[in-house]
Design an enzyme around this catalytic site. Structure first.
Site, PDB file in Angstrom:
ATOM      1  N   THR A   1       3.659  79.300  27.456  1.00  0.00           N
ATOM      2  CA  THR A   1       2.925  79.756  26.283  1.00  0.00           C
ATOM      3  C   THR A   1       3.382  79.095  24.992  1.00  0.00           C
ATOM      4  OG1 THR A   1       2.085  81.763  25.224  1.00  0.00           O
ATOM      5  CG2 THR A   1       4.437  81.709  25.753  1.00  0.00           C
TER       6      THR A   1
ATOM      7  N   GLU B   1      -7.287  82.433  10.048  1.00  0.00           N
ATOM      8  CA  GLU B   1      -6.514  83.231  11.006  1.00  0.00           C
ATOM      9  C   GLU B   1      -7.417  84.100  11.881  1.00  0.00           C
ATOM     10  OE1 GLU B   1      -2.986  84.769  12.841  1.00  0.00           O
ATOM     11  OE2 GLU B   1      -3.532  82.933  11.778  1.00  0.00           O
TER      12      GLU B   1
END
Length: 603
Positions: free
Chosen positions: A584, A473
Site C-alpha cells: 500500500t 482532496e
C-alpha cells in the site's frame, strides 16, 4: 524502504551472507514492507485528524524546535487538526509507536561497499572486500536466511527490465521524472537530511509527530525509488545513512523477525482482531480514543496480510500467517450489511460498531490487499480472491453510481444513506479493479476493465476541471456539481499518488496511450504549481493558479507519486506485475512463484 546491514555488535547482515547488489535490493524490498507494516498499518488516523503529541517520544535535542516535548509515558495522544487531510491507508496516517530506547552508537558500517554507476542503461555494482566485523553476540533465536538463488531463478523478468527499443519521447519523459526525483532528493539532503520531511519554502527539516519518534522517513521511503531510477550515488547516500543512523536498534535488536514478534501482542483480544496501537516495549495495546466504542479500523487490521505472510515465508514461523488468517475467519463469519464491510469493528465482540462504508479513507487498503494477497500467492489464495469478488460485487451494487453527466464514481455509505462524495484516496480503486479484471472470469473481464477505466476517467476529470490540473482532496456529485470540490476544506492537494497509481496500472494492462498522456499532464502541473526553489510542496487550493504552498514535501511523494509516474513511462518488465506486488506504500514484494521458505540455522 529500509536497509538493515549492521547492528551494534553484529556483522553486516546481507554482507555476511555474501549478497550481491540485486540480492541486497530484495532485502530492501522486504524490510521496506515490514517497516511500513510496523509503523503504519497498526497506527491509523481518522479523517481530518493528526496528533499533537507522541506516545513516549524521545526528548528533543537542544535547538531542535521540531521535536515534540515528551509527555508522560502513558499519556494519551491529543488530537489536533494539523491538516484537513483524510489520509489513505498507511501513508500520512500517524505512525505512533512506543519508546524505542536509546539511539545506537553512530559507528561506521563494516559491510561491503558497492559502487553503482547511475544511468539509463542499467546499474552495475562492484564490490570490495569488507573489513572484518566484530564478533556477533550469541543468538537466542534462529535467524532466517533467504534462498536467493531459488527465488531469483523463479523471476520471469529482470528487476530493472531490459530497456529495449523505445520511443525517444517516452525516454525523455522518464528522464524528466528522474530529474524531478533527483531534485526532490537533493534538496531534502541539503536542507533536511536525517529529518522526516523537507519544508521546501523555509528550507529546513520537519520531524513532527507522524513517525513515533523515528527520523529519516524520507530516506526510508525513497530508497527503492532511488534504486529503481538507477540514481546510484543517491541510493548509496541513503543506504549509508540507514546503516549508521536509523534508530531501530532496539526493535531490530536481533533480526527483523523480532520486529514482527513485537506486534503480536496487539492480537491478544477476544476475537484476535488487533487493537490499533501497541507499545513495542511493554506489549500493551489499546484502541484509538477517537474510534467508536474502542473499535479497530478496517484499513488498519486489513492491511497486514501481505507483510505477515511474507514474514512467515522468510522465517518458517507460521504464527504470522495464523494471525492474519484468523482476521479473515472473523470477517467471513460476521454478517455484512448488504455484503459491505463497514470501517469500524469491535476487537472484543467481533461486531460492527458503525455502518460507515468507504473505499477511500479507513477502508481502502483492505480491499486492495484482498486481490493483492491472491496475486502474491501466485493465485493460490482462492479465499482472498472470493472475498475480493464478493466485496466488489457489493460495492458495485450499492456504491458505484453514475452522475447526470455520465461520470462513474464510488460513493460512501452511512447506514444505508449515500454520501455522493469520492475522495482522492479512493482513486486507487481504478488500478485495483483493473488488476482484478485481468484475472476475472472471461465473461466479466471486459466489464471490470471498463469499470476500472470509467473510475480512472472520473478521477482524471477531477484534475482536468481544476485550474491547476491537479485534483482536490475530495470531489462531489451533488447540487449540479460533478467531480469538483464544493467545500474549502477539500480543495487542497498534498502531492498524493492515487490517481497516477491508477494511470500506471491502466497503462500496463491496456496500453491505451491516454494514460501516459494524462500522467504527463500531472508531471507538467507538478512542475508548474508544486515545484519551488528547494523541492516540491503541496498546494492549498487547486482552483487558483496563484498557488498557496503548504511548505511540505511529503515522504510518499518520493515513495509513490514519482515512482508510479516513472513506471508509467517504463517498459512493462521493469518491476513486472508478473513478479512483484506493490504494497500500500508502493514498496514491491515478490510474487511467491516457488512457495519458497527461508532456511533457519542456529548460530
Amino acid at each position: 524502504m529500509l536497509l538493515l546491514r549492521k547492528l551494534p555488535g553484529m556483522p553486516g547482515w546481507p554482507a555476511a551472507l555474501g549478497l550481491r547488489l540485486p540480492q541486497k535490493f530484495l532485502f530492501l524490498l522486504f524490510l521496506s514492507g515490514l517497516l511500513t507494516l510496523c509503523f503504519g498499518a497498526l497506527f491509523l488516523l481518522p479523517d481530518s485528524s493528526r496528533f499533537k503529541r507522541l506516545f513516549l517520544p524521545r526528548r528533543a535535542a537542544a535547538g531542535d524546535s521540531d521535536l515534540p516535548r515528551s509527555p508522560p509515558a502513558a499519556a494519551a495522544a491529543e488530537p489536533r487538526h494539523a491538516s484537513p487531510a483524510a489520509p489513505r491507508r498507511l501513508r500520512d496516517k500517524l505512525r505512533a509507536a512506543a519508546r524505542l530506547g536509546a539511539p545506537p552508537a553512530h559507528t561506521s558500517a563494516g559491510g561491503s561497499k558497492q559502487q553503482v554507476q547511475p544511468g539509463e542503461g542499467g546499474a552495475e555494482a562492484g564490490t570490495e572486500s569488507a573489513p572484518a566485523a566484530p564478533a556477533a553476540p550469541r543468538q537466542t533465536r534462529a535467524p532466517f536466511r533467504f534462498d536467493y538463488e531459488k527465488f531469483h531463478s523463479s523471476l520471469r523478468h529482470p528487476v530493472l527490465g531490459r530497456r529495449g527499443g523505445e520511443e525517444l519521447e517516452t525516454r525523455a519523459r522518464r528522464l524528466k521524472i528522474k530529474e524531478m526525483m533527483k531534485f526532490a532528493w537533493d534538496n531534502y539532503k541539503r536542507y533536511a537530511f536525517g529529518k522526516n520531511e523537507l519544508r521546501p519554502l523555509t528550507k529546513n527539516g520537519h520531524i513532527g509527530n507522524m513517525f513515533g519518534g523515528l527520523r529519516g522517513a524520507t530516506i526510508v521511503d525513497a530508497l527503492d525509488t532511488l534504486y529503481i531510477m538507477e540514481l546510484g550515488e543517491e541510493f548509496q547516500e541513503a543506504k549509508s545513512w540507514v546503516e549508521k543512523s536509523f534508530d531501530l536498534n532496539v526493535v531490530f535488536k536481533n533480526k527483523a523477525l523480532e520486529l514482527g514478534e513485537k506486534l503480536l501482542p496487539a492480537f491478544n483480544t477476544p476475537t484476535g482482531i488487533p487493537r490499533g496501537v501497541i507499545n513495542l516495549g511493554s506489549g500493551m495495546s489499546w484502541s484509538w480514543g477517537w474510534a467508536s466504542a474502542g473499535s479497530s479500523i478496517l484499513a488498519e487490521f486489513g492491511t497486514l496480510h501481505l507483510e505477515f505472510l511474507h514474514l512467515t515465508e522468510l522465517s518458517g514461523n507460521p504464527v504470522f500467517t495464523e494471525k492474519v488468517m484468523n482476521i479473515r475467519k472473523v470477517l467471513n463469519r460476521i454478517e455484512k450489511p448488504q455484503g459491505l464491510y463497514p470501517n469500524f469493528l469491535s476487537p472484543v465482540t467481533g461486531n460492527w460498531v458503525q455502518h460507515h462504508v468507504s473505499v477511500g479513507g479507513l477502508g481502502d487498503s483492505f480491499y486492495e490487499y484482498l486481490i493483492k494477497s491472491w496475486l502474491m500467492s501466485d493465485k493460490r489464495d482462492t479465499d482472498a480472491r472470493k472475498m475480493y469478488n464478493d466485496a466488489l460485487e457489493a460495492i458495485e451494487k450499492h456504491l458505484v453510481k453514475k452522475s447526470a453527466g455520465g461520470l462513474t464514481y464510488i460513493a460512501e455509505w452511512r447506514g444505508g444513506i449515500l454520501d455522493h462524495k469520492m475522495g482522492h484516496l479512493a482513486c486507487f480503486s481504478g488500478g485495483m479493479i483493473a488488476l482484478g479484471a485481468e484475472q476475472a472470469a472471461e465473461e466479466k473481464k471486459q466489464h471490470y476493465l471498463d469499470l476500472a477505466a470509467e473510475i480512472t476517467h472520473t478521477c482524471h476529470e477531477s484534475y482536468a476541471r481544476s485550474d491547476t490540473k491537479l485534483g482536490p482532496e475530495a470531489f462531489r456529485f451533488d447540487s449540479g456539481t460533478e467531480a469538483m470540490a464544493t467545500r474549502l476544506s477539500e480543495r487542497y492537494y498534498i502531492l498524493r499518488p492515487e490517481v497516477v497509481e491508477s494511470y500506471m496500472y491502466m497503462w500496463r494492462l491496456t496500453h491505451d496511450p491516454k494514460y501516459r498522456q494524462w500522467g504527463w499532464e500531472v508531471v507538467k502541473a507538478l512542475e508548474k504549481y508544486c515545484r519551488v526553489e528547494a523541492g516540491f510542496s503541496g498546494i492549498r487550493d487547486v482552483y487558483t493558479t496563484t498557488p498557496n504552498h503548504d511548505n511540505m514535501q511529503q515522504s510518499f511523494f518520493l515513495a509513490e507519486t514519482l515512482k508510479y509516474l516513472y513506471l508509467l513511462f517504463c517498459d512493462d518488465d521493469v518491476l513486472s506485475l508478473e513478479d512483484w506486488v506493490f504494497n500500500t506504500e508502493a514498496h514491491p514484494l515478490p510474487v511467491n512463484h516457488t512457495n519458497f521458505k527461508a532456511k533457519a540455522s542456529m548460530q
